[in-house]
Write an enzyme that holds these catalytic residues in place. Structure first.
Site, mmCIF file in Angstrom:
data_model
loop_
_atom_site.group_PDB
_atom_site.id
_atom_site.type_symbol
_atom_site.label_atom_id
_atom_site.label_comp_id
_atom_site.label_asym_id
_atom_site.label_seq_id
_atom_site.Cartn_x
_atom_site.Cartn_y
_atom_site.Cartn_z
ATOM 1 N N GLY A 54 0.891 -1.138 0.000
ATOM 2 C CA GLY A 54 0.000 0.000 0.000
ATOM 3 C C GLY A 54 0.934 1.192 0.000
ATOM 4 O O GLY A 54 2.112 1.048 0.339
ATOM 5 N N CYS B 241 5.428 -5.184 -2.444
ATOM 6 C CA CYS B 241 4.907 -4.000 -3.122
ATOM 7 C C CYS B 241 5.671 -2.742 -2.688
ATOM 8 O O CYS B 241 6.834 -2.582 -3.003
ATOM 9 C CB CYS B 241 3.405 -3.904 -2.891
ATOM 10 S SG CYS B 241 2.530 -2.818 -4.010
ATOM 11 N N HIS B 242 5.027 -1.834 -1.947
ATOM 12 C CA HIS B 242 5.699 -0.649 -1.415
ATOM 13 C C HIS B 242 6.378 -0.938 -0.068
ATOM 14 O O HIS B 242 7.097 -0.095 0.453
ATOM 15 C CB HIS B 242 4.710 0.510 -1.236
ATOM 16 C CG HIS B 242 4.273 1.141 -2.520
ATOM 17 N ND1 HIS B 242 3.338 0.574 -3.346
ATOM 18 C CD2 HIS B 242 4.657 2.289 -3.120
ATOM 19 C CE1 HIS B 242 3.150 1.346 -4.403
ATOM 20 N NE2 HIS B 242 3.942 2.398 -4.292
ATOM 21 N N GLY B 243 6.164 -2.127 0.488
ATOM 22 C CA GLY B 243 6.772 -2.512 1.758
ATOM 23 C C GLY B 243 8.292 -2.407 1.778
ATOM 24 O O GLY B 243 8.869 -2.059 2.818
ATOM 25 N N TRP C 189 10.093 -0.132 0.903
ATOM 26 C CA TRP C 189 10.484 1.205 1.362
ATOM 27 C C TRP C 189 10.997 1.133 2.796
ATOM 28 O O TRP C 189 11.919 1.831 3.183
ATOM 29 C CB TRP C 189 9.288 2.150 1.329
ATOM 30 C CG TRP C 189 9.196 3.062 0.167
ATOM 31 C CD1 TRP C 189 10.164 3.378 -0.741
ATOM 32 C CD2 TRP C 189 8.046 3.817 -0.197
ATOM 33 N NE1 TRP C 189 9.678 4.279 -1.647
ATOM 34 C CE2 TRP C 189 8.372 4.556 -1.343
ATOM 35 C CE3 TRP C 189 6.769 3.929 0.328
ATOM 36 C CZ2 TRP C 189 7.472 5.407 -1.966
ATOM 37 C CZ3 TRP C 189 5.873 4.768 -0.296
ATOM 38 C CH2 TRP C 189 6.224 5.506 -1.433
#
Length: 182
Positions: A80, A111-113, A115
């Site tokens: 997310g 996914c955006h994890g 980051w």
């Protein structure tokens, strides 16, 4: 070697997590007998997104600052956009991620994890993947970026997007079951 049915997995998330990236691994792991707990900055229910639309809510089991890597065999970081963006600024969350990594336990981000892995300085020199818009961030942080459904480098597992939840979770099970530290 530990079996998935004997394992304890911690998911760390806050509002704005991608629904399938938390509920998918959680449900798959629980169906295999793993104990799965959710940590968040506080204990109020957190709101998922399904792409940009509101999704289901879930109540955390523990506050991030009260969670300890010693109590778990692996860590899952769903994506997310808002979720990892907010958690990047949460010092206890970053400290907990580092604690899992330093203990040699599986740290899985989808996914955006990833980051959060950048923020914790865990991608330098590692092969990783993630959502296309964060791949430059991963590369700038010293990672070798690939485009694969599930990428394992040591105890770090990364994945690209919600469509990869199944191979991501299967790779996590493999990591947990082969982990000497679990």
């Amino acid at each position: 070697m530990p079996k998935i049915r004997d394992s304890r997995v911690l998911i760390v998330a806050t509002d704005g997590f991608e629904e399938s990236e938390l509920f998918g691994p959680r449900e798959m792991l629980m169906a295999m007998g793993a104990q799965v707990m959710l940590a968040s900055p506080d204990l109020r229910p957190i709101q998922a997104t399904v792409h940009d639309d509101p999704g289901r809510t879930i109540r955390p089991d523990v506050r991030i600052e009260d969670a300890r890597s010693a109590d778990f065999d692996a860590l899952v970081l769903p994506g997310g956009v808002r979720n990892p963006d907010a958690l990047r600024m949460n010092k206890p969350a970053i400290a907990l991620i580092r604690e899992f990594a330093q203990a040699g336990k599986p740290v899985a981000a989808i996914c955006h994890g990833p980051w959060l892995l950048v923020e914790a300085d865990l991608v330098r020199g590692r092969k990783v993947t993630g959502w296309p818009s964060i791949r430059t961030d991963l590369s700038n942080a010293g990672a070798k970026v690939v485009d694969e459904p599930a990428t394992i480098d040591g105890n770090i597992l990364t994945s690209r997007n919600p469509d990869d939840v199944k191979p991501f979770t299967e790779a996590l099970v493999e990591l947990i079951e082969s982990s000497a530290s679990a």
